[in-house]
Design a protein around this motif. Structure first.
Motif, mmCIF file in Angstrom:
data_model
loop_
_atom_site.group_PDB
_atom_site.id
_atom_site.type_symbol
_atom_site.label_atom_id
_atom_site.label_comp_id
_atom_site.label_asym_id
_atom_site.label_seq_id
_atom_site.Cartn_x
_atom_site.Cartn_y
_atom_site.Cartn_z
ATOM 1 N N GLN A 1 1.044 -1.282 0.645
ATOM 2 C CA GLN A 1 -0.421 -0.067 0.203
ATOM 3 C C GLN A 1 0.866 1.122 0.278
ATOM 4 O O GLN A 1 0.800 2.510 -0.644
ATOM 5 C CB GLN A 1 -1.125 0.234 1.307
ATOM 6 C CG GLN A 1 -1.238 1.567 1.267
ATOM 7 C CD GLN A 1 -2.313 0.848 2.996
ATOM 8 O OE1 GLN A 1 -2.900 1.054 3.356
ATOM 9 N NE2 GLN A 1 -1.289 1.722 3.748
ATOM 10 N N ARG B 1 0.872 4.170 -2.926
ATOM 11 C CA ARG B 1 0.622 5.737 -2.456
ATOM 12 C C ARG B 1 1.714 6.386 -3.345
ATOM 13 O O ARG B 1 1.827 7.496 -3.545
ATOM 14 C CB ARG B 1 0.725 5.374 -1.057
ATOM 15 C CG ARG B 1 -0.137 7.126 -0.739
ATOM 16 C CD ARG B 1 -0.049 7.369 1.349
ATOM 17 N NE ARG B 1 1.554 6.914 1.514
ATOM 18 C CZ ARG B 1 2.042 7.509 1.503
ATOM 19 N NH1 ARG B 1 2.451 8.599 1.353
ATOM 20 N NH2 ARG B 1 3.668 6.737 2.182
ATOM 21 N N THR C 1 -7.832 -6.163 3.415
ATOM 22 C CA THR C 1 -8.322 -4.333 4.039
ATOM 23 C C THR C 1 -8.142 -4.329 5.036
ATOM 24 O O THR C 1 -7.554 -3.223 6.020
ATOM 25 C CB THR C 1 -9.841 -4.528 3.502
ATOM 26 O OG1 THR C 1 -10.430 -5.054 4.231
ATOM 27 C CG2 THR C 1 -10.204 -3.914 2.021
ATOM 28 N N ASN D 1 -5.214 1.351 4.702
ATOM 29 C CA ASN D 1 -5.827 2.783 4.919
ATOM 30 C C ASN D 1 -6.790 2.849 4.044
ATOM 31 O O ASN D 1 -7.016 2.507 2.792
ATOM 32 C CB ASN D 1 -5.007 3.641 4.454
ATOM 33 C CG ASN D 1 -5.094 5.132 4.891
ATOM 34 O OD1 ASN D 1 -6.692 5.365 4.715
ATOM 35 N ND2 ASN D 1 -4.377 6.397 4.686
ATOM 36 N N PRO D 2 -7.722 3.617 3.845
ATOM 37 C CA PRO D 2 -9.291 2.877 3.694
ATOM 38 C C PRO D 2 -9.133 4.562 2.340
ATOM 39 O O PRO D 2 -9.994 4.028 1.267
ATOM 40 C CB PRO D 2 -10.603 3.355 4.167
ATOM 41 C CG PRO D 2 -9.703 3.883 6.173
ATOM 42 C CD PRO D 2 -8.150 3.475 5.907
ATOM 43 N N ARG D 3 -7.992 5.567 2.534
ATOM 44 C CA ARG D 3 -8.334 6.423 1.930
ATOM 45 C C ARG D 3 -7.510 5.493 0.453
ATOM 46 O O ARG D 3 -7.248 6.655 -0.712
ATOM 47 C CB ARG D 3 -7.209 7.954 2.233
ATOM 48 C CG ARG D 3 -7.766 8.106 3.483
ATOM 49 C CD ARG D 3 -7.952 9.694 3.638
ATOM 50 N NE ARG D 3 -8.646 10.101 5.048
ATOM 51 C CZ ARG D 3 -9.139 10.006 5.971
ATOM 52 N NH1 ARG D 3 -8.071 9.239 6.722
ATOM 53 N NH2 ARG D 3 -9.639 10.985 6.822
ATOM 54 N N VAL D 4 -6.289 4.958 0.787
ATOM 55 C CA VAL D 4 -5.604 4.655 -0.501
ATOM 56 C C VAL D 4 -5.906 2.810 -1.091
ATOM 57 O O VAL D 4 -6.628 3.286 -2.241
ATOM 58 C CB VAL D 4 -4.672 3.618 0.206
ATOM 59 C CG1 VAL D 4 -3.503 3.206 -1.266
ATOM 60 C CG2 VAL D 4 -3.703 5.066 1.075
ATOM 61 N N ARG E 1 -10.036 0.918 -1.358
ATOM 62 C CA ARG E 1 -11.448 1.350 -0.975
ATOM 63 C C ARG E 1 -11.506 -0.096 -1.476
ATOM 64 O O ARG E 1 -11.175 -0.889 -2.688
ATOM 65 C CB ARG E 1 -12.120 2.455 -1.623
ATOM 66 C CG ARG E 1 -11.517 2.360 -3.071
ATOM 67 C CD ARG E 1 -11.743 3.915 -3.198
ATOM 68 N NE ARG E 1 -11.819 4.461 -4.729
ATOM 69 C CZ ARG E 1 -12.438 4.075 -5.423
ATOM 70 N NH1 ARG E 1 -13.453 3.097 -5.853
ATOM 71 N NH2 ARG E 1 -12.377 4.446 -6.836
ATOM 72 N N GLU F 1 -3.455 4.392 -6.030
ATOM 73 C CA GLU F 1 -5.627 3.864 -5.033
ATOM 74 C C GLU F 1 -5.092 2.613 -5.489
ATOM 75 O O GLU F 1 -4.839 1.848 -6.328
ATOM 76 C CB GLU F 1 -6.537 4.600 -5.529
ATOM 77 C CG GLU F 1 -6.704 6.162 -5.157
ATOM 78 C CD GLU F 1 -7.700 6.079 -5.534
ATOM 79 O OE1 GLU F 1 -8.196 7.606 -4.991
ATOM 80 O OE2 GLU F 1 -8.841 6.607 -6.220
#
Length: 272
Positions: A28, A32, A58, A62-65, A67, A96
């Motif tokens: 992740q 990013r 998951t 990071n849920p911002r990365v 989803r 993402e």
């Protein structure tokens, strides 16, 4: 000599799962930092273990990365669009990861078997899907596709387990039950799907999932072993010292509403 397919011991499973999840965190951070785009497609029969595997993937991300894209049935307007259009809107931007909990392959499975699409729409999908996926890969998206395979006996066992568990009964729908009576129809549809869409640029990877522990470890290990991520150097984080007080006084407790201490009630009740 036949392989030993015994259930993975819990201690071994938990240790390896945690190690693989730490690798997912490293992956992740690479995605990013490098502005990469990753798409992971999870497909398979009902109760094959897709959802529980996605949860493990998951858990520490990071849920911002990273989803999850789990689209509902298309609206009337979406039914008039190019079939892939609403899935394109879910694709990742730079930095993402998107995990498709079912994907555009609905058309090759449930829509085709249940008659929710026309024969022309189905055959058009089989023709366009490899073109669509080649476009994704050519544009730099890292695409991985996993088919979770479960035997009919284990699927039925999991359905019955859901039926008997009020916490999981919501997972059992009339569409799930159709997958029992239409087992061979779904098998033929899956075979056709693989023939047309298992392409060198975006191959299918089958995950045997009668043993959920084994399938989760195998799938995550394959994912981290096929993405060429590298360790990302991160600046050292130093927690600052707390500054000296400047005379702040907290308001009295009775000026605010507090959630009742339900836990203390439980503890007091258990001591009786």
């Amino acid at each position: 000599m036949a392989k030993d397919r015994s259930r993975v011991p819990k201690k071994v499973y938990e240790a390896e799962l945690y190690r693989l999840q730490s690798e997912l965190v490293r992956l992740q951070e690479w995605v990013r930092a490098e502005g990469q785009r990753v798409v992971v497609v999870f497909e398979g029969r009902d109760a094959a273990g897709k959802g529980s595997t996605i949860k493990r993937v998951t858990e520490y991300l990071n849920p911002r990365v990273a989803r999850i894209a789990a689209l509902p049935a298309p609206s009337d307007r979406e039914r008039t669009q190019w079939y892939f259009q609403r899935y394109v809107a879910q694709l990742p931007a730079a930095g993402e990861i998107v995990l498709f909990d079912r994907s555009w392959y609905n058309r090759a499975g449930v829509e085709y078997v249940m008659g929710f699409c026309t024969p022309d729409e189905y055959h058009r999908f089989l023709h366009q899907c490899p073109i669509f996926e080649r476009m994704l890969v050519e544009d730099g998206i890292l695409l991985r596709k996993y088919w979770f395979s479960v035997s009919d006996a284990v699927q039925e066992e999991r359905f019955r387990s859901r039926l008997e568990d009020p916490m999981r009964r919501w997972k059992l729908s009339s569409m799930d039950l159709e997958s029992i009576t239409r087992w061979e129809d779904y098998s033929r549809a899956k075979d056709q799907m693989l023939v047309h869409t298992d392409i060198p640029e975006a191959p299918w990877w089958v995950v045997e999932s009668d043993d959920k522990r084994r399938s989760r470890l195998n799938m995550i290990h394959h994912l981290v072993s096929t993405v060429p991520y590298e360790e990302v150097h991160r600046e050292e984080i130093v927690i600052p010292e707390r500054p000296a007080t400047q005379g702040y006084v907290r308001p009295p407790r009775d000026t605010q509403r507090y959630v009742p201490d339900h836990v203390q009630e439980l503890l007091d009740g258990s001591s009786d």
